[in-house]
Design a protein around this motif. Structure first.
Motif, PDB file in Angstrom:
ATOM      1  N   ALA A 102       0.832  -1.205   0.000  1.00 21.39           N
ATOM      2  CA  ALA A 102       0.000   0.000   0.000  1.00 21.39           C
ATOM      3  C   ALA A 102       0.864   1.251   0.000  1.00 21.39           C
ATOM      4  O   ALA A 102       0.570   2.231  -0.707  1.00 21.39           O
ATOM      5  N   PHE A 103       1.946   1.249   0.775  1.00 25.82           N
ATOM      6  CA  PHE A 103       2.840   2.408   0.812  1.00 25.82           C
ATOM      7  C   PHE A 103       3.541   2.601  -0.528  1.00 25.82           C
ATOM      8  O   PHE A 103       3.738   3.742  -0.976  1.00 25.82           O
ATOM      9  N   GLU A 104       3.921   1.504  -1.182  1.00 24.67           N
ATOM     10  CA  GLU A 104       4.575   1.611  -2.488  1.00 24.67           C
ATOM     11  C   GLU A 104       3.651   2.236  -3.524  1.00 24.67           C
ATOM     12  O   GLU A 104       4.041   3.110  -4.291  1.00 24.67           O
ATOM     13  N   ARG A 105       2.380   1.810  -3.546  1.00 22.09           N
ATOM     14  CA  ARG A 105       1.409   2.421  -4.458  1.00 22.09           C
ATOM     15  C   ARG A 105       1.130   3.877  -4.079  1.00 22.09           C
ATOM     16  O   ARG A 105       0.976   4.733  -4.943  1.00 22.09           O
ATOM     17  N   PHE A 106       1.072   4.153  -2.785  1.00 19.45           N
ATOM     18  CA  PHE A 106       0.828   5.515  -2.309  1.00 19.45           C
ATOM     19  C   PHE A 106       1.915   6.466  -2.786  1.00 19.45           C
ATOM     20  O   PHE A 106       1.631   7.551  -3.314  1.00 19.45           O
ATOM     21  N   LEU A 107       3.180   6.078  -2.635  1.00 17.47           N
ATOM     22  CA  LEU A 107       4.278   6.937  -3.056  1.00 17.47           C
ATOM     23  C   LEU A 107       4.340   7.061  -4.573  1.00 17.47           C
ATOM     24  O   LEU A 107       4.727   8.108  -5.102  1.00 17.47           O
ATOM     25  N   LEU A 108       3.942   6.014  -5.282  1.00 15.38           N
ATOM     26  CA  LEU A 108       3.954   6.064  -6.744  1.00 15.38           C
ATOM     27  C   LEU A 108       2.965   7.092  -7.273  1.00 15.38           C
ATOM     28  O   LEU A 108       3.243   7.796  -8.241  1.00 15.38           O
ATOM     29  N   PHE A 109       1.794   7.180  -6.660  1.00 17.39           N
ATOM     30  CA  PHE A 109       0.782   8.138  -7.110  1.00 17.39           C
ATOM     31  C   PHE A 109       0.982   9.517  -6.496  1.00 17.39           C
ATOM     32  O   PHE A 109       0.500  10.501  -7.045  1.00 17.39           O
ATOM     33  N   LEU A 110       1.668   9.596  -5.369  1.00 17.44           N
ATOM     34  CA  LEU A 110       1.899  10.897  -4.746  1.00 17.44           C
ATOM     35  C   LEU A 110       3.125  11.579  -5.311  1.00 17.44           C
ATOM     36  O   LEU A 110       3.068  12.755  -5.692  1.00 17.44           O
ATOM     37  N   ARG A 111       4.256  10.887  -5.373  1.00 18.92           N
ATOM     38  CA  ARG A 111       5.512  11.470  -5.825  1.00 18.92           C
ATOM     39  C   ARG A 111       6.313  10.428  -6.601  1.00 18.92           C
ATOM     40  O   ARG A 111       7.183   9.772  -6.027  1.00 18.92           O
ATOM     41  N   LEU A 187      -4.065   4.536   3.591  1.00 22.31           N
ATOM     42  CA  LEU A 187      -3.260   4.751   2.389  1.00 22.31           C
ATOM     43  C   LEU A 187      -4.085   4.590   1.119  1.00 22.31           C
ATOM     44  O   LEU A 187      -3.984   5.407   0.185  1.00 22.31           O
ATOM     45  N   TYR A 188      -4.928   3.562   1.064  1.00 19.71           N
ATOM     46  CA  TYR A 188      -5.719   3.349  -0.155  1.00 19.71           C
ATOM     47  C   TYR A 188      -6.801   4.417  -0.316  1.00 19.71           C
ATOM     48  O   TYR A 188      -7.117   4.820  -1.441  1.00 19.71           O
ATOM     49  N   LEU A 189      -7.380   4.877   0.782  1.00 20.57           N
ATOM     50  CA  LEU A 189      -8.337   5.969   0.687  1.00 20.57           C
ATOM     51  C   LEU A 189      -7.667   7.232   0.139  1.00 20.57           C
ATOM     52  O   LEU A 189      -8.227   7.945  -0.699  1.00 20.57           O
ATOM     53  N   PHE A 190      -6.459   7.506   0.611  1.00 19.36           N
ATOM     54  CA  PHE A 190      -5.725   8.667   0.122  1.00 19.36           C
ATOM     55  C   PHE A 190      -5.380   8.509  -1.353  1.00 19.36           C
ATOM     56  O   PHE A 190      -5.405   9.477  -2.126  1.00 19.36           O
ATOM     57  N   LYS A 197      -8.132  13.604  -8.195  1.00 28.32           N
ATOM     58  CA  LYS A 197      -7.498  14.885  -8.520  1.00 28.32           C
ATOM     59  C   LYS A 197      -6.642  14.768  -9.776  1.00 28.32           C
ATOM     60  O   LYS A 197      -6.591  15.707 -10.579  1.00 28.32           O
ATOM     61  N   ILE A 198      -5.981  13.626  -9.943  1.00 24.83           N
ATOM     62  CA  ILE A 198      -5.132  13.442 -11.114  1.00 24.83           C
ATOM     63  C   ILE A 198      -5.966  13.441 -12.395  1.00 24.83           C
ATOM     64  O   ILE A 198      -5.530  13.944 -13.442  1.00 24.83           O
ATOM     65  N   LYS A 199      -7.169  12.908 -12.333  1.00 26.12           N
ATOM     66  CA  LYS A 199      -8.020  12.841 -13.522  1.00 26.12           C
ATOM     67  C   LYS A 199      -8.430  14.223 -14.024  1.00 26.12           C
ATOM     68  O   LYS A 199      -8.923  14.357 -15.148  1.00 26.12           O
ATOM     69  N   ARG A 200      -8.231  15.251 -13.208  1.00 25.61           N
ATOM     70  CA  ARG A 200      -8.535  16.616 -13.641  1.00 25.61           C
ATOM     71  C   ARG A 200      -7.358  17.285 -14.344  1.00 25.61           C
ATOM     72  O   ARG A 200      -7.513  18.368 -14.912  1.00 25.61           O
ATOM     73  N   ARG A 201      -6.175  16.648 -14.261  1.00 22.95           N
ATOM     74  CA  ARG A 201      -4.981  17.227 -14.866  1.00 22.95           C
ATOM     75  C   ARG A 201      -4.617  16.415 -16.102  1.00 22.95           C
ATOM     76  O   ARG A 201      -4.250  15.252 -16.007  1.00 22.95           O
ATOM     77  N   GLU A 202      -4.705  17.041 -17.259  1.00 22.32           N
ATOM     78  CA  GLU A 202      -4.380  16.383 -18.517  1.00 22.32           C
ATOM     79  C   GLU A 202      -3.428  17.251 -19.310  1.00 22.32           C
ATOM     80  O   GLU A 202      -3.447  18.487 -19.207  1.00 22.32           O
ATOM     81  N   GLU A 211       2.753  14.211 -11.752  1.00 24.79           N
ATOM     82  CA  GLU A 211       3.705  15.136 -11.134  1.00 24.79           C
ATOM     83  C   GLU A 211       4.486  15.860 -12.213  1.00 24.79           C
ATOM     84  O   GLU A 211       4.822  15.284 -13.249  1.00 24.79           O
ATOM     85  N   ARG A 212       4.772  17.139 -11.950  1.00 20.48           N
ATOM     86  CA  ARG A 212       5.708  17.902 -12.757  1.00 20.48           C
ATOM     87  C   ARG A 212       6.927  18.162 -11.885  1.00 20.48           C
ATOM     88  O   ARG A 212       6.885  18.983 -10.977  1.00 20.48           O
TER      89      ARG A 212
END
Length: 389
Positions: A102-111, A187-190, A197-202, A211-212
């Protein structure tokens, strides 16, 4: 006491489940090792789960099958303690590995830029070794005098005698259920909130931007150190005043220069061998379908694992409150059977639900040309320079 038909029937079913679990987990481990695209640091956790499942079938489920057919424990006492140890270590390792997934997926989508720096071979191997050592020590607490091991005829297995040490039971509940479930849920809820939020950025092509990363110059610490060295290599030297002409502009450093003098200085610097300044480039990480699919696979595996173990936890606390509770031996063993089925359920969920893994299974056993192989692998990449699946 359970009837002879029930014992033989459940023994046969458990033997079949154990055999299928061995085949599927070995198959999962083999494909991850064989395919270079799956032989990545984040997938080491899946390989660890497959390995602990194989150990659990050999040292836990198989001994229960022997007890079912022999109507009691006929093996030495030391083997009884080994079965309880493997059962405890299996529970600890699975619970804590799901938190790491869960932490690995969390960090992948966060940073994702930080994810590529942390989840490398050396770091992930250290995590796994530390996890196996930590959980192996905690599973051995009964051998250090904290808790006792007994054979339970209703469970047809050796397990912790929780009635003789309630503190040990509460400790295991918190470490294997309370903390892991809370962390995985948070973690999965986050992650789901971040995905919305990512789906709004294209970008212009319709790809979803995660991430930029403005700091990613060369993707490595050595490249950033080199750029820092280039920045201060001429420190202390006398600045050369530019030759001001009729047409001039202001540079970023505040100097006045014209185009002709800049071009001449650039050419002379190249001729003298002066290192060229690295331009800071913005790096964009996009969300890949395969990463989202793998995250959902982890969620299903985690939910099924804890749901199958929940009845055993409930029955344990019922007997703690009332050791003479009216629960038949058949129901008690069905609860134990559900726990042992987790060695079979996890690889089934991963193989059937993860379509990306099935593609690698086909590539693993079907010989293709190298050009098609490279082409297909390139098309599966999600994040820039962070193809994980």
């Amino acid at each position: 006491m359970a009837s002879v038909g029930f014992r033989y029937g459940m023994g046969t079913v458990l033997a079949i489940v154990g055999a299928l679990s061995m085949i599927l987990n070995f198959f999962l481990f083999f494909v991850c090792v064989r395919r270079s695209r799956l032989r990545k640091p984040p997938h080491y956790f899946l390989m660890s789960l497959a390995l602990v499942d194989i150990i659990a079938v050999v040292g836990w489920s198989s001994l229960t099958v022997v007890s079912l057919f022999s109507d009691g424990w006929i093996l030495p006492t030391e083997i009884c303690k080994v079965q309880e140890y493997i059962m405890s270590m299996y529970l600890y390792l699975n619970s804590h590995t799901f938190v790491l997934l869960a932490f690995e997926r969390f960090l992948l989508f966060l940073r994702p830029s930080k994810h590529s720096e942390i989840f490398i071979n050396s770091v992930v191997l250290i995590m796994m070794l530390a996890l196996w050592l930590f959980d192996g020590v905690m599973s051995a607490f009964p051998y250090f005098g904290w808790g006792t091991v007994s054979y339970f005829s209703s469970q047809f297995q050796c397990a912790m005698d929780h009635e003789k040490n309630i503190r040990e039971t509460n400790f295991v509940t918190v470490m294997c259920f309370g903390i892991p479930i809370s962390l995985c849920l948070g973690l999965y809820l986050f992650i789901f909130i971040m995905i919305r939020k990512i789906k709004r950025r294209e970008d212009d092509n319709g790809a979803l931007i995660v991430e930029r990363n403005n700091r990613a110059i060369g993707d490595s610490y050595s490249q950033r150190l080199k750029n820092q060295q280039l920045k201060f290599q001429n420190a202390g030297t006398k600045a050369v005043k530019p030759n001001i002409g009729k047409k001039f502009t202001y540079t970023e450093d505040g100097y006045v220069s014209n185009d002709s003098s800049d071009d001449e200085n650039t050419e002379s610097n190249v001729q003298k061998g002066t290192p060229k300044q690295v331009v800071r480039q913005k790096k964009v990480y996009h969300m890949a379908k395969n990463d989202s699919l793998l995250m959902k696979t982890y969620v299903f595996m985690t939910i099924l694992f804890f749901l199958l173990w929940l009845p055993y936890l409930i029955v344990t606390y019922i007997f703690l409150k009332n050791r003479y509770a009216d629960i038949s031996d058949e129901i008690v063993f069905v609860v134990v059977f559900l726990c042992q089925c987790t060695t079979f359920i996890k690889p089934v969920v991963y193989v059937t639900y993860n379509t990306h893994f099935r593609k690698h299974v086909v590539k693993c056993f079907c010989r293709k040309s190298s050009s098609n192989e490279i082409k297909s692998d390139t098309g599966e990449r999600g994040f820039d320079n962070t193809a994980l699946d």
